[in-house]
Design a protein around this motif. Structure first.
Motif: not given
Length: 58
Positions: A9-15, A17-32
């Protein structure tokens, strides 16, 4: 009854949350990048308009 967190469960949560962080970073990068392209296009349009005006004044 308490829910126990297992390593799986911890591994699934980490994966997730990592995906969510990457999605957010990608969205911000595309906006810039879009903002950069838009600013460059406006700058190029302004520069070309000024060049045409200065050629007509000679």
């Amino acid at each position: 009854m308490e829910h126990k967190t297992t390593p799986i469960n911890k591994a699934k949560k980490a994966a997730t949350s990592r995906e969510d962080r990457l999605k957010a970073a990608l969205k911000a990068n595309m906006g810039r990048r879009k903002a950069q392209v838009k600013a460059r296009a406006q700058s190029d349009a302004t520069d070309s308009n000024e060049a045409v005006k200065s050629k007509g004044q000679d």
